[in-house]
Design a protein around this motif. Sequence first.
Motif, PDB file in Angstrom:
ATOM      1  N   GLU A 201       0.818  -1.203   0.000  1.00  0.00           N
ATOM      2  CA  GLU A 201       0.000   0.000   0.000  1.00  0.00           C
ATOM      3  C   GLU A 201       0.863   1.270   0.000  1.00  0.00           C
ATOM      4  OE1 GLU A 201      -3.137  -0.134  -0.647  1.00  0.00           O
ATOM      5  OE2 GLU A 201      -3.126   2.072  -0.626  1.00  0.00           O
ATOM      6  N   ILE A 202       1.891   1.256   0.833  1.00  0.00           N
ATOM      7  CA  ILE A 202       2.818   2.400   0.903  1.00  0.00           C
ATOM      8  C   ILE A 202       3.556   2.531  -0.421  1.00  0.00           C
ATOM      9  CG2 ILE A 202       4.830   3.356   2.112  1.00  0.00           C
ATOM     10  CD1 ILE A 202       2.566   3.121   4.015  1.00  0.00           C
ATOM     11  N   THR A 203       4.014   1.387  -0.942  1.00  0.00           N
ATOM     12  CA  THR A 203       4.730   1.384  -2.212  1.00  0.00           C
ATOM     13  C   THR A 203       3.861   1.989  -3.303  1.00  0.00           C
ATOM     14  OG1 THR A 203       5.950  -0.594  -1.582  1.00  0.00           O
ATOM     15  CG2 THR A 203       5.867  -0.092  -3.923  1.00  0.00           C
ATOM     16  N   ARG A 204       2.589   1.597  -3.317  1.00  0.00           N
ATOM     17  CA  ARG A 204       1.718   2.087  -4.370  1.00  0.00           C
ATOM     18  C   ARG A 204       1.558   3.603  -4.303  1.00  0.00           C
ATOM     19  NH1 ARG A 204      -4.235  -0.126  -5.220  1.00  0.00           N
ATOM     20  NH2 ARG A 204      -3.096  -2.053  -5.465  1.00  0.00           N
ATOM     21  N   ARG A 205       1.360   4.127  -3.101  1.00  0.00           N
ATOM     22  CA  ARG A 205       1.198   5.593  -2.972  1.00  0.00           C
ATOM     23  C   ARG A 205       2.444   6.328  -3.451  1.00  0.00           C
ATOM     24  NH1 ARG A 205      -0.456   6.131   3.062  1.00  0.00           N
ATOM     25  NH2 ARG A 205      -0.314   8.364   2.610  1.00  0.00           N
ATOM     26  N   LYS A 279      -0.720  15.159  -4.253  1.00  0.00           N
ATOM     27  CA  LYS A 279      -1.153  15.626  -2.934  1.00  0.00           C
ATOM     28  C   LYS A 279      -2.063  14.588  -2.271  1.00  0.00           C
ATOM     29  CE  LYS A 279      -3.101  19.622  -0.557  1.00  0.00           C
ATOM     30  NZ  LYS A 279      -1.989  19.782   0.374  1.00  0.00           N
ATOM     31  N   ASN A 280      -2.952  14.010  -3.089  1.00  0.00           N
ATOM     32  CA  ASN A 280      -3.909  13.034  -2.562  1.00  0.00           C
ATOM     33  C   ASN A 280      -3.272  11.780  -1.986  1.00  0.00           C
ATOM     34  OD1 ASN A 280      -6.260  14.350  -2.846  1.00  0.00           O
ATOM     35  ND2 ASN A 280      -6.726  13.530  -4.888  1.00  0.00           N
ATOM     36  N   CYS A 281      -2.227  11.320  -2.605  1.00  0.00           N
ATOM     37  CA  CYS A 281      -1.714  10.033  -2.132  1.00  0.00           C
ATOM     38  C   CYS A 281      -0.481  10.171  -1.236  1.00  0.00           C
ATOM     39  CB  CYS A 281      -1.504   9.053  -3.276  1.00  0.00           C
ATOM     40  SG  CYS A 281      -0.395   9.611  -4.524  1.00  0.00           S
ATOM     41  N   THR A 282      -0.162  11.378  -0.840  1.00  0.00           N
ATOM     42  CA  THR A 282       0.960  11.528   0.089  1.00  0.00           C
ATOM     43  C   THR A 282       0.492  12.193   1.391  1.00  0.00           C
ATOM     44  OG1 THR A 282       1.516  13.652  -0.943  1.00  0.00           O
ATOM     45  CG2 THR A 282       2.674  11.714  -1.761  1.00  0.00           C
ATOM     46  N   ASP A 283       1.318  12.139   2.424  1.00  0.00           N
ATOM     47  CA  ASP A 283       0.935  12.736   3.710  1.00  0.00           C
ATOM     48  C   ASP A 283       1.372  14.200   3.818  1.00  0.00           C
ATOM     49  OD1 ASP A 283      -0.333  10.460   4.823  1.00  0.00           O
ATOM     50  OD2 ASP A 283       1.641   9.551   5.049  1.00  0.00           O
ATOM     51  N   GLU A 284       2.469  14.510   3.144  1.00  0.00           N
ATOM     52  CA  GLU A 284       2.939  15.902   3.133  1.00  0.00           C
ATOM     53  C   GLU A 284       3.432  16.207   1.737  1.00  0.00           C
ATOM     54  OE1 GLU A 284       5.943  16.958   6.106  1.00  0.00           O
ATOM     55  OE2 GLU A 284       5.097  15.360   7.357  1.00  0.00           O
ATOM     56  N   MET A 285       3.209  17.467   1.317  1.00  0.00           N
ATOM     57  CA  MET A 285       3.704  17.840   0.004  1.00  0.00           C
ATOM     58  C   MET A 285       4.098  19.305   0.006  1.00  0.00           C
ATOM     59  SD  MET A 285       1.622  17.792  -3.543  1.00  0.00           S
ATOM     60  CE  MET A 285       2.053  18.886  -4.853  1.00  0.00           C
ATOM     61  N   LYS A 286       5.212  19.599  -0.662  1.00  0.00           N
ATOM     62  CA  LYS A 286       5.723  20.968  -0.656  1.00  0.00           C
ATOM     63  C   LYS A 286       6.288  21.273  -2.040  1.00  0.00           C
ATOM     64  CE  LYS A 286       9.341  21.871   1.967  1.00  0.00           C
ATOM     65  NZ  LYS A 286      10.116  21.550   3.167  1.00  0.00           N
ATOM     66  N   LEU A 297      10.140  19.688  -5.764  1.00  0.00           N
ATOM     67  CA  LEU A 297       8.922  19.113  -5.204  1.00  0.00           C
ATOM     68  C   LEU A 297       9.315  18.082  -4.166  1.00  0.00           C
ATOM     69  CD1 LEU A 297       5.818  18.339  -5.322  1.00  0.00           C
ATOM     70  CD2 LEU A 297       6.471  16.705  -7.075  1.00  0.00           C
ATOM     71  N   GLU A 298       8.682  18.184  -2.999  1.00  0.00           N
ATOM     72  CA  GLU A 298       9.022  17.217  -1.968  1.00  0.00           C
ATOM     73  C   GLU A 298       7.736  16.606  -1.422  1.00  0.00           C
ATOM     74  OE1 GLU A 298      12.397  18.208   0.645  1.00  0.00           O
ATOM     75  OE2 GLU A 298      10.995  17.740   2.265  1.00  0.00           O
ATOM     76  N   PHE A 299       7.716  15.289  -1.283  1.00  0.00           N
ATOM     77  CA  PHE A 299       6.554  14.681  -0.629  1.00  0.00           C
ATOM     78  C   PHE A 299       6.966  13.532   0.273  1.00  0.00           C
ATOM     79  CE2 PHE A 299       6.652  13.043  -5.032  1.00  0.00           C
ATOM     80  CZ  PHE A 299       6.717  11.676  -4.820  1.00  0.00           C
ATOM     81  N   ILE A 300       6.094  13.265   1.241  1.00  0.00           N
ATOM     82  CA  ILE A 300       6.397  12.251   2.254  1.00  0.00           C
ATOM     83  C   ILE A 300       5.208  11.313   2.425  1.00  0.00           C
ATOM     84  CG2 ILE A 300       6.780  11.885   4.750  1.00  0.00           C
ATOM     85  CD1 ILE A 300       8.363  14.536   4.715  1.00  0.00           C
ATOM     86  N   VAL A 301       5.486  10.045   2.529  1.00  0.00           N
ATOM     87  CA  VAL A 301       4.458   9.074   2.916  1.00  0.00           C
ATOM     88  C   VAL A 301       4.936   8.416   4.207  1.00  0.00           C
ATOM     89  CG1 VAL A 301       3.322   6.895   2.338  1.00  0.00           C
ATOM     90  CG2 VAL A 301       3.614   8.647   0.574  1.00  0.00           C
ATOM     91  N   ASN A 302       4.087   8.500   5.234  1.00  0.00           N
ATOM     92  CA  ASN A 302       4.458   7.878   6.511  1.00  0.00           C
ATOM     93  C   ASN A 302       4.100   6.401   6.504  1.00  0.00           C
ATOM     94  OD1 ASN A 302       5.379  10.295   7.734  1.00  0.00           O
ATOM     95  ND2 ASN A 302       3.240  10.916   8.039  1.00  0.00           N
ATOM     96  N   MET A 303       4.965   5.606   7.094  1.00  0.00           N
ATOM     97  CA  MET A 303       4.643   4.182   7.227  1.00  0.00           C
ATOM     98  C   MET A 303       3.583   4.053   8.308  1.00  0.00           C
ATOM     99  SD  MET A 303       7.116   2.630   5.387  1.00  0.00           S
ATOM    100  CE  MET A 303       8.807   2.897   4.866  1.00  0.00           C
TER     101      MET A 303
END
Lengths: 305, 120
Positions: A201-205, A279-286, A297-303
């Motif tokens: 799921e994390i990989t997909r996002r 934006k939709n599939c990440t937890d943070e985006m800048k 562009l920076e984005f983060i997905v939390n485990m």
Amino acid sequence: MSDIVRTSKIQEIAYECKVEEAMTKDVITVAPSDTMVDVWMKLRDKRISGLPVVSEGNLMGIISVEDFIKCIIKGRKYEQVKNNMTTHIEFIYSDEPLIHVFKKFEKHRFGRFPVKERDTKKLVGIITKGDVIRCLLKRLEKDYYEEETQKNRMENIFHDIKSDKTTVILKYHVKGKEFKKAGEKSSLLKNALLRLGIATEITRRIVIASMETEMNIIIFTDGGEITIWVEEDKIKVNAVDSGPGIPDVEKAMIPGYSTAPDWVREMGFGAGMGLPNIKNCTDEMKIDSKIGKGTSLEFIVNMKK
Amino acid sequence: MNIHKVKQIINAEVICGEELLDMNLKMGCGCDLMSHILAHINHDSGSVLLLTGLTNPQVIYTSDAVDIKVICFVRGKRPDDDVVKLANERGVVLMCTQLPLFESCGKLYKEGLRGISENV
């Protein structure tokens, strides 16, 4: 299932490996002008049952124990090799796949085949069933070892490596305007993340977001670089390019707003969904963009815990 | 609905992945916008059939990103060998049908394949 896989693995190797990898290169030979006694001494000393007859590197014939025995019976053991050898030779070229050797062994009941180099037609080796089996086993062992070590190395990296903080950094260079390959890097990233043991799921996002990012770099810029930091609790991605920059970031964030040219739309992209999608599939985006300078562009997905 | 059935309903030809036709499909998605696929296919996409008129490598990359395993090209379009190779590497089934997108979707929906918003 596993039987099928195994059979095809051997076949795969037999098609992949060339005769030259398996053959014995240091061939013991005799000259046409040698006597049958010379033949016998070589066969005895080396404990083999046949020898190629070679003159100036060219294969002239094959001489075997059987030929020697015939000479003894006729009392002609001091005769020259050239009068007693077999001149009808079954040989194989060094660049042929091993599978051809299998077929040759099946067809002819010889214990060995001389190997010739295709261009020069000179003798370069000799191949026996033993050589073939040794080569297959060696390859199987090598493949198995690689698979095993990779498994160990990758799958539990965050559990196995003891440190206060472990970060795996991946970097992908994306060329601008190279639409044919668009998506390739994200596909590689997907494999890499799964190998690192990241949840599907994390990989997909991450992969969806990186796919959109890759597309943006290819469509709008002359190229950029995507860097991924994989940590135990989160995955951070940073994409930088050298221009032209986004004129109005706020507008670009509106779903459906697109400045993509027609050729991009014809290929199924440029529908104005890229940034909103990220934006939709990440937890943070800048986004930090400067006209003429470029975009970061920076984005983060939390485990998930 | 397995892939054999899909093949029959829209009279499709299998391009690659012949050995995977027993795979079960629950939902279908007809789409030429790859971004929409990335945006709207969220879960259990292993059982989603993608019907599309695009045949470029990005269709495979996009499907790979969201784990779509079965793709059918409509209007008789066929991908080139590079695309088939990408699909093979990822264990993706490729098919093609002569029917247009709307008709393909309609026939399949009528036979019980659901849409992705129905979330079966």
